[in-house]
Write a protein that holds these residues in place. Structure first.
Motif, PDB file in Angstrom:
ATOM      1  N   ARG A   1       0.793  -1.232   0.000  1.00  0.00           N
ATOM      2  CA  ARG A   1       0.000   0.000   0.000  1.00  0.00           C
ATOM      3  C   ARG A   1       0.824   1.280   0.000  1.00  0.00           C
ATOM      4  NH1 ARG A   1      -3.153  -1.549   4.978  1.00  0.00           N
ATOM      5  NH2 ARG A   1      -3.382  -3.730   4.413  1.00  0.00           N
ATOM      6  N   SER A   2       2.106   1.171   0.235  1.00  0.00           N
ATOM      7  CA  SER A   2       2.928   2.374   0.292  1.00  0.00           C
ATOM      8  C   SER A   2       4.240   2.134  -0.450  1.00  0.00           C
ATOM      9  CB  SER A   2       3.200   2.748   1.751  1.00  0.00           C
ATOM     10  OG  SER A   2       3.846   1.691   2.411  1.00  0.00           O
ATOM     11  N   PRO A   3       4.949   3.201  -0.729  1.00  0.00           N
ATOM     12  CA  PRO A   3       6.225   3.030  -1.440  1.00  0.00           C
ATOM     13  C   PRO A   3       7.165   2.101  -0.664  1.00  0.00           C
ATOM     14  CG  PRO A   3       5.625   5.341  -1.325  1.00  0.00           C
ATOM     15  CD  PRO A   3       4.656   4.601  -0.461  1.00  0.00           C
ATOM     16  N   SER A   4       7.909   1.318  -1.400  1.00  0.00           N
ATOM     17  CA  SER A   4       8.836   0.378  -0.783  1.00  0.00           C
ATOM     18  C   SER A   4      10.219   0.996  -0.682  1.00  0.00           C
ATOM     19  CB  SER A   4       8.920  -0.892  -1.629  1.00  0.00           C
ATOM     20  OG  SER A   4       9.907  -1.744  -1.105  1.00  0.00           O
ATOM     21  N   PHE A   5      10.869   0.707   0.432  1.00  0.00           N
ATOM     22  CA  PHE A   5      12.225   1.193   0.618  1.00  0.00           C
ATOM     23  C   PHE A   5      13.237   0.058   0.466  1.00  0.00           C
ATOM     24  CE2 PHE A   5       9.378   4.063   2.822  1.00  0.00           C
ATOM     25  CZ  PHE A   5       9.721   5.244   2.198  1.00  0.00           C
ATOM     26  N   TYR A   6      12.724  -1.106   0.068  1.00  0.00           N
ATOM     27  CA  TYR A   6      13.608  -2.235  -0.204  1.00  0.00           C
ATOM     28  C   TYR A   6      14.254  -2.049  -1.568  1.00  0.00           C
ATOM     29  CZ  TYR A   6      11.363  -4.731   3.625  1.00  0.00           C
ATOM     30  OH  TYR A   6      10.901  -5.109   4.854  1.00  0.00           O
ATOM     31  N   PRO A   7      15.405  -2.665  -1.783  1.00  0.00           N
ATOM     32  CA  PRO A   7      16.005  -2.623  -3.124  1.00  0.00           C
ATOM     33  C   PRO A   7      15.045  -3.272  -4.131  1.00  0.00           C
ATOM     34  CG  PRO A   7      17.562  -3.514  -1.516  1.00  0.00           C
ATOM     35  CD  PRO A   7      16.240  -3.378  -0.815  1.00  0.00           C
ATOM     36  N   LEU A   8      15.110  -2.850  -5.371  1.00  0.00           N
ATOM     37  CA  LEU A   8      14.186  -3.324  -6.405  1.00  0.00           C
ATOM     38  C   LEU A   8      14.153  -4.849  -6.493  1.00  0.00           C
ATOM     39  CD1 LEU A   8      12.233  -2.698  -8.693  1.00  0.00           C
ATOM     40  CD2 LEU A   8      14.201  -2.534 -10.229  1.00  0.00           C
ATOM     41  N   LYS A   9      15.295  -5.477  -6.427  1.00  0.00           N
ATOM     42  CA  LYS A   9      15.360  -6.940  -6.540  1.00  0.00           C
ATOM     43  C   LYS A   9      14.551  -7.619  -5.425  1.00  0.00           C
ATOM     44  CE  LYS A   9      18.864 -10.241  -7.884  1.00  0.00           C
ATOM     45  NZ  LYS A   9      20.272 -10.456  -8.120  1.00  0.00           N
ATOM     46  N   ILE A  10      14.661  -7.110  -4.210  1.00  0.00           N
ATOM     47  CA  ILE A  10      13.915  -7.664  -3.067  1.00  0.00           C
ATOM     48  C   ILE A  10      12.429  -7.366  -3.220  1.00  0.00           C
ATOM     49  CG2 ILE A  10      13.566  -7.520  -0.564  1.00  0.00           C
ATOM     50  CD1 ILE A  10      16.188  -8.904  -1.380  1.00  0.00           C
ATOM     51  N   HIS A  11      12.097  -6.152  -3.628  1.00  0.00           N
ATOM     52  CA  HIS A  11      10.689  -5.774  -3.785  1.00  0.00           C
ATOM     53  C   HIS A  11      10.014  -6.652  -4.847  1.00  0.00           C
ATOM     54  CE1 HIS A  11       7.311  -3.170  -3.033  1.00  0.00           C
ATOM     55  NE2 HIS A  11       7.115  -3.105  -4.328  1.00  0.00           N
ATOM     56  N   CYS A  12      10.693  -6.952  -5.920  1.00  0.00           N
ATOM     57  CA  CYS A  12      10.140  -7.834  -6.957  1.00  0.00           C
ATOM     58  C   CYS A  12       9.827  -9.211  -6.390  1.00  0.00           C
ATOM     59  CB  CYS A  12      11.096  -7.946  -8.137  1.00  0.00           C
ATOM     60  SG  CYS A  12      11.208  -6.443  -9.112  1.00  0.00           S
ATOM     61  N   LYS A  13      10.724  -9.713  -5.565  1.00  0.00           N
ATOM     62  CA  LYS A  13      10.488 -11.023  -4.938  1.00  0.00           C
ATOM     63  C   LYS A  13       9.286 -10.974  -4.005  1.00  0.00           C
ATOM     64  CE  LYS A  13      15.211 -12.689  -5.347  1.00  0.00           C
ATOM     65  NZ  LYS A  13      16.418 -13.139  -4.668  1.00  0.00           N
ATOM     66  N   ILE A  14       9.139  -9.885  -3.277  1.00  0.00           N
ATOM     67  CA  ILE A  14       7.990  -9.722  -2.377  1.00  0.00           C
ATOM     68  C   ILE A  14       6.693  -9.776  -3.173  1.00  0.00           C
ATOM     69  CG2 ILE A  14       6.776  -8.047  -0.902  1.00  0.00           C
ATOM     70  CD1 ILE A  14       9.580  -7.120   0.054  1.00  0.00           C
ATOM     71  N   ILE A  15       6.642  -9.077  -4.282  1.00  0.00           N
ATOM     72  CA  ILE A  15       5.429  -9.045  -5.111  1.00  0.00           C
ATOM     73  C   ILE A  15       5.093 -10.438  -5.629  1.00  0.00           C
ATOM     74  CG2 ILE A  15       4.485  -8.203  -7.294  1.00  0.00           C
ATOM     75  CD1 ILE A  15       6.004  -5.560  -6.707  1.00  0.00           C
ATOM     76  N   VAL A  16       6.084 -11.161  -6.099  1.00  0.00           N
ATOM     77  CA  VAL A  16       5.849 -12.517  -6.617  1.00  0.00           C
ATOM     78  C   VAL A  16       5.307 -13.420  -5.522  1.00  0.00           C
ATOM     79  CG1 VAL A  16       6.949 -14.580  -7.566  1.00  0.00           C
ATOM     80  CG2 VAL A  16       7.476 -12.328  -8.514  1.00  0.00           C
ATOM     81  N   VAL A  17       5.914 -13.379  -4.363  1.00  0.00           N
ATOM     82  CA  VAL A  17       5.483 -14.245  -3.256  1.00  0.00           C
ATOM     83  C   VAL A  17       4.067 -13.887  -2.814  1.00  0.00           C
ATOM     84  CG1 VAL A  17       5.899 -14.787  -0.818  1.00  0.00           C
ATOM     85  CG2 VAL A  17       7.794 -14.782  -2.435  1.00  0.00           C
ATOM     86  N   LEU A  18       3.780 -12.606  -2.623  1.00  0.00           N
ATOM     87  CA  LEU A  18       2.464 -12.210  -2.138  1.00  0.00           C
ATOM     88  C   LEU A  18       1.358 -12.483  -3.166  1.00  0.00           C
ATOM     89  CD1 LEU A  18       3.268  -8.899  -0.246  1.00  0.00           C
ATOM     90  CD2 LEU A  18       3.197 -11.233   0.626  1.00  0.00           C
ATOM     91  N   SER A  19       1.660 -12.322  -4.440  1.00  0.00           N
ATOM     92  CA  SER A  19       0.638 -12.560  -5.455  1.00  0.00           C
ATOM     93  C   SER A  19       0.387 -14.052  -5.661  1.00  0.00           C
ATOM     94  CB  SER A  19       1.017 -11.894  -6.781  1.00  0.00           C
ATOM     95  OG  SER A  19       2.217 -12.451  -7.281  1.00  0.00           O
ATOM     96  N   SER A  20       1.310 -14.898  -5.211  1.00  0.00           N
ATOM     97  CA  SER A  20       1.085 -16.338  -5.340  1.00  0.00           C
ATOM     98  C   SER A  20       0.422 -16.924  -4.092  1.00  0.00           C
ATOM     99  CB  SER A  20       2.387 -17.060  -5.642  1.00  0.00           C
ATOM    100  OG  SER A  20       3.278 -16.921  -4.543  1.00  0.00           O
ATOM    101  N   ALA A  21       0.318 -16.155  -3.031  1.00  0.00           N
ATOM    102  CA  ALA A  21      -0.353 -16.592  -1.803  1.00  0.00           C
ATOM    103  C   ALA A  21      -1.845 -16.335  -1.972  1.00  0.00           C
ATOM    104  CB  ALA A  21       0.207 -15.834  -0.600  1.00  0.00           C
ATOM    105  N   GLN A  22      -2.512 -17.159  -2.772  1.00  0.00           N
ATOM    106  CA  GLN A  22      -3.878 -16.905  -3.200  1.00  0.00           C
ATOM    107  C   GLN A  22      -4.908 -17.587  -2.309  1.00  0.00           C
ATOM    108  OE1 GLN A  22      -3.889 -18.305  -7.167  1.00  0.00           O
ATOM    109  NE2 GLN A  22      -2.406 -16.818  -7.842  1.00  0.00           N
ATOM    110  N   SER A  23      -5.260 -16.917  -1.258  1.00  0.00           N
ATOM    111  CA  SER A  23      -6.349 -17.423  -0.430  1.00  0.00           C
ATOM    112  C   SER A  23      -7.296 -16.278  -0.147  1.00  0.00           C
ATOM    113  CB  SER A  23      -5.799 -18.043   0.858  1.00  0.00           C
ATOM    114  OG  SER A  23      -5.024 -17.093   1.568  1.00  0.00           O
ATOM    115  N   TYR A  24      -7.957 -15.810  -1.179  1.00  0.00           N
ATOM    116  CA  TYR A  24      -8.860 -14.671  -1.037  1.00  0.00           C
ATOM    117  C   TYR A  24     -10.170 -15.147  -0.484  1.00  0.00           C
ATOM    118  CZ  TYR A  24      -5.429 -12.288  -3.846  1.00  0.00           C
ATOM    119  OH  TYR A  24      -4.267 -11.763  -4.308  1.00  0.00           O
TER     120      TYR A  24
END
Length: 126
Positions: A103-126
């Motif tokens: 929900r807010s800007p990330s202060f992680y390095p781009l490489k880490i932030h990309c990994k976060i997005i992949v992991v969170l978008s694959s945790a599909q229990s809506y």
């Protein structure tokens, strides 16, 4: 309501078509199953595997409220296209609602932030 392909890492200023071409050109990139189509917004053109709305025709669901009658097949297609795209946008909203880090800007390095997005978008229990 499931993400089938996630491709993070591009700047927000990159054109959608440029990002799509990159995703399609990679050996591990996005694949379009034969006989299926992905809905794309008006910034794209129709092509094999991609369906864009008709240009110059009503598109947004708010334009059909208050008893508006559809005039032709193009308006009907755009209404259904818009309705389906709303489901897609709702998926992004639910992802952000569930994971505060998105929900807010990330202060992680781009490489880490990309990994976060992949992991969170694959945790599909809506």
């Amino acid at each position: 309501m499931m993400f089938t392909f996630v491709f993070p890492g591009w700047e927000g200023s990159a054109s959608d078509s440029r990002v799509l071409q990159d995703a399609l050109s990679r050996s591990t990139g996005m694949k379009i199953p034969t006989g299926y189509y992905y809905l794309v917004d008006g910034g794209y053109t129709n092509g094999e595997g991609f369906l864009a709305p008709y240009r110059g025709t009503k598109y947004h669901l708010s334009e059909w409220r208050d008893g508006y009658t559809l005039v032709n097949h193009e308006e009907y297609f755009n209404m259904k296209h818009s309705s389906t795209r709303n489901v897609i946008e709702r998926c992004f909203g639910l992802l952000k609602l569930r994971w505060a880090i998105l929900r807010s800007p990330s202060f992680y390095p781009l490489k880490i932030h990309c990994k976060i997005i992949v992991v969170l978008s694959s945790a599909q229990s809506y």
